[in-house]
Scaffold this active site. Structure first.
Site, PDB file in Angstrom:
ATOM      1  N   CYS A   8      22.569 113.994 136.522  1.00 11.72           N
ATOM      2  CA  CYS A   8      21.169 113.694 136.303  1.00 11.72           C
ATOM      3  C   CYS A   8      20.857 114.320 134.967  1.00 11.72           C
ATOM      4  O   CYS A   8      21.531 115.250 134.536  1.00 11.72           O
ATOM      5  CB  CYS A   8      20.225 114.335 137.336  1.00 11.72           C
TER       6      CYS A   8
ATOM      7  N   ARG B 296      23.695 110.270 131.902  1.00 11.10           N
ATOM      8  CA  ARG B 296      23.949 111.187 133.001  1.00 11.10           C
ATOM      9  C   ARG B 296      23.563 110.598 134.357  1.00 11.10           C
ATOM     10  O   ARG B 296      23.775 111.227 135.407  1.00 11.10           O
ATOM     11  CB  ARG B 296      23.167 112.481 132.793  1.00 11.10           C
TER      12      ARG B 296
ATOM     13  N   GLY C 226      22.622 118.421 139.920  1.00  9.97           N
ATOM     14  CA  GLY C 226      23.633 119.165 140.676  1.00  9.97           C
ATOM     15  C   GLY C 226      23.311 119.143 142.166  1.00  9.97           C
ATOM     16  O   GLY C 226      22.545 118.299 142.628  1.00  9.97           O
TER      17      GLY C 226
ATOM     18  N   LYS D  96      39.333 100.332 134.445  1.00 15.37           N
ATOM     19  CA  LYS D  96      38.324  99.637 133.626  1.00 15.37           C
ATOM     20  C   LYS D  96      37.787  98.429 134.375  1.00 15.37           C
ATOM     21  O   LYS D  96      36.580  98.209 134.432  1.00 15.37           O
ATOM     22  CB  LYS D  96      38.916  99.151 132.291  1.00 15.37           C
TER      23      LYS D  96
ATOM     24  N   GLU E 266      35.601  99.387 137.540  1.00 23.96           N
ATOM     25  CA  GLU E 266      34.302 100.064 137.358  1.00 23.96           C
ATOM     26  C   GLU E 266      33.245  99.161 136.758  1.00 23.96           C
ATOM     27  O   GLU E 266      32.059  99.350 137.026  1.00 23.96           O
ATOM     28  CB  GLU E 266      34.430 101.388 136.608  1.00 23.96           C
TER      29      GLU E 266
ATOM     30  N   HIS F 127      58.131  98.942 146.679  1.00 24.84           N
ATOM     31  CA  HIS F 127      58.051  99.875 147.811  1.00 24.84           C
ATOM     32  C   HIS F 127      56.788  99.674 148.648  1.00 24.84           C
ATOM     33  O   HIS F 127      56.435 100.538 149.443  1.00 24.84           O
ATOM     34  CB  HIS F 127      58.133 101.312 147.302  1.00 24.84           C
TER      35      HIS F 127
ATOM     36  N   LYS G 203      27.779 108.298 133.113  1.00 24.40           N
ATOM     37  CA  LYS G 203      28.728 108.571 132.035  1.00 24.40           C
ATOM     38  C   LYS G 203      29.325 109.968 132.163  1.00 24.40           C
ATOM     39  O   LYS G 203      30.496 110.185 131.879  1.00 24.40           O
ATOM     40  CB  LYS G 203      27.985 108.423 130.695  1.00 24.40           C
TER      41      LYS G 203
HETATM   42  O1  M6R Z   1      33.674 112.956 130.148  1.00 29.40           O
HETATM   43  P1  M6R Z   1      34.998 112.966 130.854  1.00 29.40           P
HETATM   44  O2  M6R Z   1      36.103 112.467 130.006  1.00 29.40           O
HETATM   45  O3  M6R Z   1      35.313 114.327 131.436  1.00 29.40           O
HETATM   46  O4  M6R Z   1      34.829 111.978 132.059  1.00 29.40           O
HETATM   47  C1  M6R Z   1      35.841 111.805 133.006  1.00 29.40           C
HETATM   48  C2  M6R Z   1      35.592 110.591 133.855  1.00 29.40           C
HETATM   49  O5  M6R Z   1      34.397 110.727 134.573  1.00 29.40           O
HETATM   50  C3  M6R Z   1      35.527 109.323 133.018  1.00 29.40           C
HETATM   51  O6  M6R Z   1      36.685 109.136 132.274  1.00 29.40           O
HETATM   52  C4  M6R Z   1      35.320 108.089 133.923  1.00 29.40           C
HETATM   53  O7  M6R Z   1      36.453 107.890 134.714  1.00 29.40           O
HETATM   54  C5  M6R Z   1      35.001 106.859 133.075  1.00 29.40           C
HETATM   55  N1  M6R Z   1      33.895 106.165 133.634  1.00 29.40           N
HETATM   56  C6  M6R Z   1      36.141 105.926 132.947  1.00 29.40           C
HETATM   57  O8  M6R Z   1      35.820 104.822 132.171  1.00 29.40           O
END
Ligand code: M6R
Length: 606
Positions: A2, A27, A99, A482, A485, A501, A601
Site C-alpha cells: 500500500c 504499491r 503492512g 510474464k 501475471e 517426468h 509493483k
Molecule cells: O522489486 P522486486 O524485484 O524485489 O520484486 C520482486 C517480485 O515481486 C517481482 O519481480 C514480481 O514477480 C514481478 N511482478 C514480476 O514481473
C-alpha cells in the site's frame, strides 16, 4: 503493501496527496482514499478501484483542508471495497496503514469485548481504535502512540491524523518503509521519497521500530522503547517529474523498448566504457569469497537462477539461489567469507529485505543489486550495485530483469578474471558479447510485427508451457510468469529435460509450447524434447537463432529467429521475445498489462 502519504502544509492538501498517490500506485491500486482536517474536524473521501476512481469522487465532492493523510491499497485483510479503503476512522483518529498487524484478531476481540464497533474487515482499524481510546482516556497523542506501539505485532507502517490537531501527524515504521519529508514550514510523510519528490527532497528515513511526531516546525523521532533518537537528514536525488508513456500504449511496452539503453547503462556500472576494465563492488571484491547466495523474489529470483550458471561456470564460485520468502524458514548453512546478493528492482520487497537481514545474522556480507537507489535494501546492505534501468512502472518487470541479468553476467566475468578462472581472451570475448547486446536487443525490438500472430494464438490458449535447458531454463520460468501475471492464462515453465517426468501428460493440440533454444551446448537435447512435444500433437513456438532455425525450424509451428550471440549472454536477449509475447497477448485479451488484477509493483508484506 500500500502507499501512504501525509501532508502538513498551508496549501490545499487534497491535490498534493492525489499527485503523491499516483506516484505510489505501484504499491497497490485496488482502492484509495484521503482524509483531511476541515475546521479541525475529520472529513474523508474513499473509492474502490484505481486512483482515477478517487479522483472522480473528489471532482464531484471536493475536500478542503491543509493537513491530511492519503492511501492507495493492496488488500490483505478484507476485500477491496470502499468500506475497507483507508483512511480508517475511529472517533477522533484517522489512520492509513501499509503492512499487516499480525495480532489484529486478538486485539479486535479485546476491543469488541470493551464495546467497540468495527466498520471494516481490515486489520488497520484496530490501530485507529486503540489510539482513539488512549486519547479519549486523557493521553496526549504522543503518549497514546507510546502506549499503543508495544501492543502491535507484525511488519507495518502507518500515519495518523487526529481531529483538532492541525499541526500533527504521527508516523510509525516496523519493517515496512516510511520516510519523513521536510519542507519550508511544511512537513510530509510518505512510503518513499518518490511520493514526496515534488514537495521536498529533504528526507529522513525512519528506521525499524521508529515512530515519529511530525509538525510543520520539526520532527521528533523515538525508538520502539520510547527513547528519543536522531535520524540523519538526506537529500534525495529522486526527480519530481512524472515519467510518461511517450507514444507507447502501456508503460510495459515502453519499458520493453527501453531495454537497449537499460542494458548499456547497467553494463557501464560494472565495466568502465573508457578502459574496458571492471571494478567489483564491495563486498564481492573480497579476495576469498567462498560462496555466493542470491536472495530474491519473482522475476528477480529468475535473474538469480541465471546468475548461478554464470558464477559457477565463469568464476568457479559456488552459488545458491534462495527464494527470499523461504530462506528464513530453513536452517541454511552458510560458510565463512560468504557473500549474499539481495536482488530487487524496487529494493523494498519485504521478503527480500527479511532474507537480507537473516543472511547478515548468519555472518554473510551483503551486496544489494537494486534499481531504486535510496531503497531500504540499498540502505541496509554492506554494498550496492545499481542496475541502471531507470524507473520501472509496469507491474510486470521487464527492463529491470534484463538489467539484473546484465549486471550479473558482467560481475561473473569480472570475478572470473580476478580469480584467474577465465583466460584473458575469453574475458575480452565475453565483454565484447555484452557490449554488443544493446544493438542486438534493438534488432529484436525493431522487428516485432512477427510476434503478433503468435501472441494471438497464445491469447486464445488455456494453458501454455515454456521449456528451456541450462541458461535458458530461467527464461522459460520468466516467460511463464510474464504470461500468467498479465494475461491470467495458466502457464508453466519447465526445465526441458524434466518434461518427460510428468508435465508431458499436459500436452495436446490445444497447448502451445514455447521452447527457448539458442544454439548452445544444450541445443541437441532441447531438440529431442521438442520432438517429444511434436510427437504428442503439441504446438511448438521455437525461439532460436539462425543456426537453430536451420536445424529445427521445420519442426515448429512458429519460429522466431533472434540474432546470433555468444550463448553465454543469450538469456539477456531471449528475455525480450518472452516479454513481447506476453505483452501482445495481454493487448489481444484486453487485460491491463500495466496494472493487472490482484498484483502490486512492490510487495511489502510477507
Ligand atoms: O522489486 P522486486 O524485484 O524485489 O520484486 C520482486 C517480485 O515481486 C517481482 O519481480 C514480481 O514477480 C514481478 N511482478 C514480476 O514481473
Amino acid at each position: 503493501m500500500c502507499g501512504i502519504i501525509g501532508v502538513l502544509t498551508d496549501r490545499p492538501a487534497a491535490p498534493l496527496m492525489l499527485d503523491a498517490l499516483k506516484r505510489l500506485e505501484y504499491r497497490g491500486y485496488d482502492s484509495a482514499g484521503i482524509a483531511t482536517l476541515v475546521n479541525g474536524g475529520l472529513d474523508r473521501r474513499r473509492a474502490a478501484g484505481k486512483i482515477a476512481a478517487l479522483e472522480a469522487v473528489l471532482d464531484a465532492h471536493p475536500l478542503a483542508g491543509v493537513s491530511g493523510i492519503g492511501h492507495t491499497r493492496w488488500a490483505t485483510h478484507g476485500p477491496p471495497t470502499e468500506a475497507n479503503a483507508h483512511p480508517h476512522v475511529a472517533g477522533r483518529v484517522a489512520v492509513v496503514h501499509n503492512g499487516i498487524i499480525e495480532n489484529h484478531a486478538a486485539l479486535k476481540e479485546v476491543l469488541i469485548a470493551e464495546g467497540v464497533r468495527f466498520d471494516s474487515a481490515t486489520d488497520t482499524e484496530v490501530v485507529a481504535h486503540l489510539l482513539d481510546r488512549a486519547i479519549a482516556a486523557g493521553r496526549r497523542p504522543e503518549e497514546a502512540m507510546a502506549a499503543v506501539m508495544p501492543r502491535l505485532r507484525g511488519a507495518f507502517a502507518f500515519v495518523v491524523l487526529i481531529e483538532g490537531e492541525e499541526d500533527l501527524l504521527l508516523a510509525a515504521r516496523r519493517a515496512s518503509p516510511l520516510a519523513i519529508g521536510l519542507g519550508e514550514g511544511e512537513a510530509f510523510v510518505g512510503s518513499d521519497a518518490t511520493a514526496m519528490a515534488p514537495l521536498t527532497r529533504r528526507i529522513i528515513y525512519l528506521e525499524d521500530g521508529d515512530w515519529a511526531v511530525v509538525r510543520r516546525t520539526g520532527t521528533s523521532v523515538f525508538q520502539e522503547d520510547g527513547a528519543p533518537v536522531k535520524r540523519p537528514e538526506r537529500v534525495s536525488s529522486i526527480s519530481g517529474a512524472l515519467i510518461g508513456k511517450g507514444n507507447y500504449r502501456h508503460f510495459m511496452e515502453k519499458e520493453i523498448h527501453d531495454q537497449p539503453e537499460a542494458i548499456a547503462h547497467t553494463l557501464h556500472a560494472v565495466i568502465d566504457p573508457g578502459t574496458g576494465t571492471s571494478t567489483l563492488p564491495s563486498p564481492l571484491d573480497a579476495p576469498n569469497v567462498s560462496k555466493i547466495t542470491v536472495l530474491a523474489a519473482g522475476t528477480s529470483y529468475y535473474a538469480g537462477l541465471t546468475a548461478r550458471y554464470w558464477f559457477e561456470s565463469l568464476a568457479g564460485v559456488p552459488c545458491e539461489v534462495e527464494l527470499a520468502s523461504e530462506f528464513r524458514d530453513r536452517d541454511a548453512v552458510l560458510p565463512k567469507d560468504g557473500v549474499a546478493i539481495a536482488v530487487s528492482q524496487s529494493g523494498e520487497s519485504l521478503d527480500t529485505l527479511m532474507a537480507l537481514r537473516h543472511a547478515k545474522a548468519l555472518g554473510q556480507k551483503v551486496l544489494a543489486l537494486v534499481n531504486v537507489p535510496e531503497s531500504t535494501i540499498a540502505r541496509e546492505a554492506d554494498g550496492v550495485l545499481l542496475t541502471r534501468a531507470g524507473p520501472e512502472f509496469g507491474v510486470a518487470s521487464t527492463k529491470a530483469f534484463t538489467a539484473q541479468l546484465t549486471a550479473f553476467c558482467a560481475l561473473a566475468v569480472a570475478l572470473g578474471e580476478v580469480r584467474g578462472h577465465l583466460p584473458a581472451a575469453r574475458v575480452t570475448a565475453l565483454r565484447e558479447a555484452l557490449a554488443a547486446l544493446p544493438a542486438r536487443a534493438g534488432e529484436v525490438l525493431h522487428d516485432d510485427d512477427r510476434f503478433h500472430p503468435i501472441a494471438q494464438e497464445l491469447s486464445r490458449a488455456r494453458d501454455v508451457l515454456y521449456l528451456g535447458r541450462g541458461l535458458s531454463y530461467p527464461i522459460a520460468l520468466e516467460g511463464a510468469l510474464k504470461l500468467k501475471e498479465i494475461t491470467y492464462i495458466h502457464a508453466e515453465g519447465y526445465a526441458a529435460g524434466e518434461m518427460k517426468h510428468g508435465p508431458i501428460a499436459l500436452i495436446d493440440e490445444h497447448v502451445p509450447v514455447v521452447i527457448v533454444a539458442p544454439s548452445d551446448g544444450w541445443f541437441e537435447k532441447t531438440a529431442s524434447n521438442m520432438a517429444e512435444v511434436r510427437a504428442r500433437g503439441g504446438r511448438v513456438i521455437l525461439l532460436t537463432d539462425p543456426d537453430g532455425a536451420a536445424r529445427l525450424g521445420e519442426g515448429a509451428d512458429h519460429v522466431v529467429v533472434l540474432p546470433a550471440v555468444d550463448p553465454v549472454v543469450s538469456p539477456i536477449l531471449y528475455a525480450l521475445p518472452v516479454q513481447i509475447l506476453a505483452y501482445l497477448a495481454a493487448v489481444e485479451k484486453g487485460t491491463d498489462a500495466d496494472q493487472p488484477r490482484n498484483l502490486a509493483k512492490s510487495v511489502t508484506v510477507e
